[in-house]
Design a protein around this motif. Structure first.
Motif, short mmCIF file in Angstrom:
data_model
loop_
_atom_site.label_atom_id
_atom_site.label_comp_id
_atom_site.label_asym_id
_atom_site.label_seq_id
_atom_site.Cartn_x
_atom_site.Cartn_y
_atom_site.Cartn_z
N THR A 30 27.24 33.71 45.48
CA THR A 30 28.38 33.77 44.61
C THR A 30 27.76 33.07 43.32
OG1 THR A 30 29.98 34.15 46.28
CG2 THR A 30 30.59 33.28 44.24
N ASN A 132 30.53 34.36 48.81
CA ASN A 132 31.97 34.66 48.82
C ASN A 132 32.22 35.50 50.03
OD1 ASN A 132 34.29 36.24 48.21
ND2 ASN A 132 34.01 35.78 45.90
N GLN A 158 37.97 30.80 45.07
CA GLN A 158 37.54 31.85 45.93
C GLN A 158 37.35 31.24 47.37
OE1 GLN A 158 34.02 33.69 44.27
NE2 GLN A 158 34.99 33.83 42.31
#
Length: 166
Positions: A30, A132, A158
């Motif tokens: 990510t 993620n 997230q």
């Protein structure tokens, strides 16, 4: 001709920065923010100072992929400290990523080749990577390498996963 793997050099910074543009690559972790040449140059210099490899894959047409590693001793960043805490201090380990592959690199087994090269350069170390939780393609790719989910955490709003080599 098959792709070539080698350690990155300082003069690779511009090509790596271009590869890391969202429209140019499939990103294995990510990533947030932009990645100008100056930032990449800093990462390359930091990796060299820590004696950690940064691998690039290339063919005659140019760069196909990049994989950064960083030292587990460098935990001044909150994300690195979180990852180390979730790993419960088991050593030795290193931080793996970001990893980016050009779309034309798909299906060539580059991620596995890079991981194998890292095992040769960092014998006895395990890789820690965060992704993620919604990035199922990356999760599947890293699961093929034997990486397993070791923890869950939130960052920047997230839901993320910590992956570790067995």
């Amino acid at each position: 001709m098959p792709p070539r793997l080698r350690n990155a050099k300082e003069n690779d910074a511009a090509a790596i920065a271009a590869l890391m543009l969202p429209e140019s690559s499939s990103q294995g972790g990510t990533l947030h923010g932009d990645f100008p040449v100056e930032k990449i140059s800093h990462w390359l210099a930091q990796a060299a100072a820590d004696n950690m490899p940064v691998l690039v894959a290339e063919d005659d047409a140019g760069l196909l992929g990049v994989l950064f590693t960083s030292s587990s001793q460098r935990q001044e960043q909150p994300l690195a400290a979180t990852m180390a805490r979730l790993h419960q201090g088991r050593a030795p380990f290193y931080f793996y990523g970001p990893v980016c592959l050009a779309p034309r690199a798909r299906g060539q087994g580059l991620l596995a080749s890079m991981a194998q090269q890292l095992h040769q350069q960092l014998p006895g170390y395990k890789a820690l990577l965060f992704i993620n939780a919604e990035n199922q393609a990356s999760l599947r790719a890293h699961a093929k390498l034997g990486m397993q989910v070791e923890g869950h955490f939130e960052t920047d709003g997230q839901h993320c996963l910590l992956l570790c080599e067995p």
